[in-house]
Design an enzyme around this catalytic site. Sequence first.
Site: not given
Length: 255
Positions: A58, A206
Amino acid sequence: MHRSKVKVFVLSSCMLLAFGSAIAAAPSKGKGRQYYEKRGEVVWEVPTEEKVIALTFDDGPDPEDTPYILDLLKEYDVKATFFIIGNKAERYPDLVKREADEGHELANHTYRHLYFSNKVSERQFKEELSKTQEAIFKASGLRPHLFRPPGGYYNDTLVRIAKKEGFKVVMWSWHQNTNDWNTPGVGKITSTVLNNARNGDIVLFHDYVEGKTQTIPALKQILPELRDRGYRFVTISELLTYSKHTPVKQADDLK
């Protein structure tokens, strides 16, 4: 929440008070995970007998961390899914193109990492989706069909709009939340994934964090170990093909 995003979040919350037809932060009362899973509207994981696992990243692309992550994925022949921030796609289109060219799946993560924990209008939500779609399309020629709401905030309205706009809402396996954005330590990230790995998992990473990433050194341990255990790395769309679940018929489907 990223520490660098706290101020943005507070300012956004104040601005959103002016919008009507709001989306709340959590599912409607009495409608938890099971409700949305049965309807096939939100995915957390895909139970399967096959040894497949989906890695997701992400908040990118990031000019410092994303290239190193892509290098590692290429080294271990791993295909992953990147949930992209629209304004970053505009700033770093070459990275978005590289992700697509190397066989990774691109997905929508809003235009400016907008949290839906305060009042957000339907119009604003649609704009966040559409602007991100255009940025990703301009960079890669692809239009994603997967969406992950920042922070995992969702409710009936968000799910309904996402579905209407052609998106499948994708979360992550609760036991595979690495919290790597908060830099808990390479060992903690690594043990979270390896100690909890199950068939059909969706792992949350992430490719942007505030400060020095711990995700990359953790991946250097995670990728070879999962490979040695016999896991095959798949994109979210490929993982969904392993689902044996038949969604509950909805009123709209019966019309």
